[in-house]
Scaffold this active site. Structure first.
Site, PDB file in Angstrom:
ATOM      1  N   PHE A   1       0.851  -1.188   0.000  1.00  0.00           N
ATOM      2  CA  PHE A   1       0.000   0.000   0.000  1.00  0.00           C
ATOM      3  C   PHE A   1       0.888   1.240   0.000  1.00  0.00           C
ATOM      4  O   PHE A   1       1.869   1.291   0.736  1.00  0.00           O
ATOM      5  CB  PHE A   1      -0.920  -0.019   1.232  1.00  0.00           C
ATOM      6  CG  PHE A   1      -2.095   0.893   1.104  1.00  0.00           C
ATOM      7  CD1 PHE A   1      -3.210   0.519   0.374  1.00  0.00           C
ATOM      8  CD2 PHE A   1      -2.075   2.136   1.695  1.00  0.00           C
ATOM      9  CE1 PHE A   1      -4.301   1.360   0.242  1.00  0.00           C
ATOM     10  CE2 PHE A   1      -3.156   2.997   1.574  1.00  0.00           C
ATOM     11  CZ  PHE A   1      -4.273   2.612   0.849  1.00  0.00           C
TER      12      PHE A   1
ATOM     13  N   VAL B   1       1.690   4.817   6.024  1.00  0.00           N
ATOM     14  CA  VAL B   1       0.303   5.085   6.367  1.00  0.00           C
ATOM     15  C   VAL B   1       0.129   6.598   6.323  1.00  0.00           C
ATOM     16  O   VAL B   1       0.789   7.329   7.059  1.00  0.00           O
ATOM     17  CB  VAL B   1      -0.049   4.544   7.771  1.00  0.00           C
ATOM     18  CG1 VAL B   1      -1.528   4.749   8.074  1.00  0.00           C
ATOM     19  CG2 VAL B   1       0.343   3.077   7.901  1.00  0.00           C
TER      20      VAL B   1
ATOM     21  N   GLU C   1      -9.341  10.938   6.031  1.00  0.00           N
ATOM     22  CA  GLU C   1     -10.409  11.688   6.685  1.00  0.00           C
ATOM     23  C   GLU C   1     -11.123  10.889   7.763  1.00  0.00           C
ATOM     24  O   GLU C   1     -12.063  11.385   8.377  1.00  0.00           O
ATOM     25  CB  GLU C   1     -11.412  12.156   5.626  1.00  0.00           C
ATOM     26  CG  GLU C   1     -10.788  13.124   4.635  1.00  0.00           C
ATOM     27  CD  GLU C   1     -11.777  13.550   3.559  1.00  0.00           C
ATOM     28  OE1 GLU C   1     -12.972  13.216   3.660  1.00  0.00           O
ATOM     29  OE2 GLU C   1     -11.323  14.218   2.617  1.00  0.00           O
TER      30      GLU C   1
ATOM     31  N   HIS D   1      -9.431   5.498  10.544  1.00  0.00           N
ATOM     32  CA  HIS D   1      -8.660   4.356  10.051  1.00  0.00           C
ATOM     33  C   HIS D   1      -7.148   4.592  10.171  1.00  0.00           C
ATOM     34  O   HIS D   1      -6.398   3.668  10.468  1.00  0.00           O
ATOM     35  CB  HIS D   1      -9.047   4.065   8.599  1.00  0.00           C
ATOM     36  CG  HIS D   1      -8.472   2.807   8.059  1.00  0.00           C
ATOM     37  ND1 HIS D   1      -8.836   1.562   8.514  1.00  0.00           N
ATOM     38  CD2 HIS D   1      -7.534   2.588   7.094  1.00  0.00           C
ATOM     39  CE1 HIS D   1      -8.160   0.634   7.863  1.00  0.00           C
ATOM     40  NE2 HIS D   1      -7.362   1.222   6.996  1.00  0.00           N
TER      41      HIS D   1
ATOM     42  N   ASN E   1      11.649  -0.453  12.750  1.00  0.00           N
ATOM     43  CA  ASN E   1      10.314  -0.084  12.292  1.00  0.00           C
ATOM     44  C   ASN E   1      10.398   1.155  11.410  1.00  0.00           C
ATOM     45  O   ASN E   1      10.583   2.263  11.900  1.00  0.00           O
ATOM     46  CB  ASN E   1       9.379   0.155  13.471  1.00  0.00           C
ATOM     47  CG  ASN E   1       7.945   0.366  13.025  1.00  0.00           C
ATOM     48  OD1 ASN E   1       7.660   0.570  11.845  1.00  0.00           O
ATOM     49  ND2 ASN E   1       7.034   0.315  13.980  1.00  0.00           N
TER      50      ASN E   1
ATOM     51  N   ARG F   1      10.546  11.747   3.521  1.00  0.00           N
ATOM     52  CA  ARG F   1      11.177  10.873   4.510  1.00  0.00           C
ATOM     53  C   ARG F   1      11.594   9.515   3.963  1.00  0.00           C
ATOM     54  O   ARG F   1      12.331   8.785   4.615  1.00  0.00           O
ATOM     55  CB  ARG F   1      10.215  10.672   5.686  1.00  0.00           C
ATOM     56  CG  ARG F   1      10.036  11.927   6.508  1.00  0.00           C
ATOM     57  CD  ARG F   1       8.848  11.808   7.464  1.00  0.00           C
ATOM     58  NE  ARG F   1       8.721  12.964   8.331  1.00  0.00           N
ATOM     59  CZ  ARG F   1       8.255  14.147   7.964  1.00  0.00           C
ATOM     60  NH1 ARG F   1       7.878  14.356   6.721  1.00  0.00           N
ATOM     61  NH2 ARG F   1       8.172  15.139   8.828  1.00  0.00           N
TER      62      ARG F   1
END
Length: 153
Positions: free
Chosen positions: A26, A85, A89, A92, A117, A131
């Protein structure tokens, strides 16, 4: 035992280490850049290319399960979690960010294996892109440093 507080002058040596990366697909453009930067840094630190494995999973919530399977194999000196991630809005974002981080930490503690991580949690795509390379390199350095530290402990 070496001093655990060696600071920025730390000489990192990845020779002989086996490291696996788990990459969430994702936000793939960002996670591909994270993985590439991480792999490049691992190679620069002396980890052999054949000692670096990559497992891809659908998203950040699936990363801990793959990490757990890799940890159970007892084939690796350190693991790296890669994902992204981006806040949306809905609630989640918090759920995915919190649960993926908790899962990564739980696997590290349960299996006593270092896990760097590098699951980015950002407000927008621009922050993630800013980043992606640095965090990928940092994750490689953390994995090597912690693998060596655990050897000494």
């Amino acid at each position: 035992m070496q001093d655990a507080e060696q600071g920025s002058a730390l000489e990192l040596d990845g020779q002989g280490l086996r490291i696996a990366m788990v990459q969430a697909r994702f936000n793939e453009g960002i996670t591909d850049a994270l993985a590439a930067a991480c792999r490049d840094e691992l190679l620069a630190l002396g980890v052999d290319a054949e000692d670096i494995d990559l497992v891809r999973v659908p998203g950040a919530l699936e990363v801990p399960l793959a990490l757990q399977a890799l940890a159970e194999s007892e084939s690796y000196d350190a693991l790296i979690a890669l994902g992204c991630v981006i806040r949306g809005e809905t609630y989640h974002f918090e759920l995915v960010a919190n649960e993926s981080a908790a899962g990564v930490t739980r696997v590290a503690l349960d299996y006593q294996i270092p896990i760097a991580n590098a699951i980015l949690t950002t407000e927008d795509t621009a922050q993630a892109e800013a980043r992606q390379t640095g965090k990928g390199r940092d994750a490689a350095r953390v994995a090597v440093e912690m693998a060596r530290l655990l050897e000494d402990l």
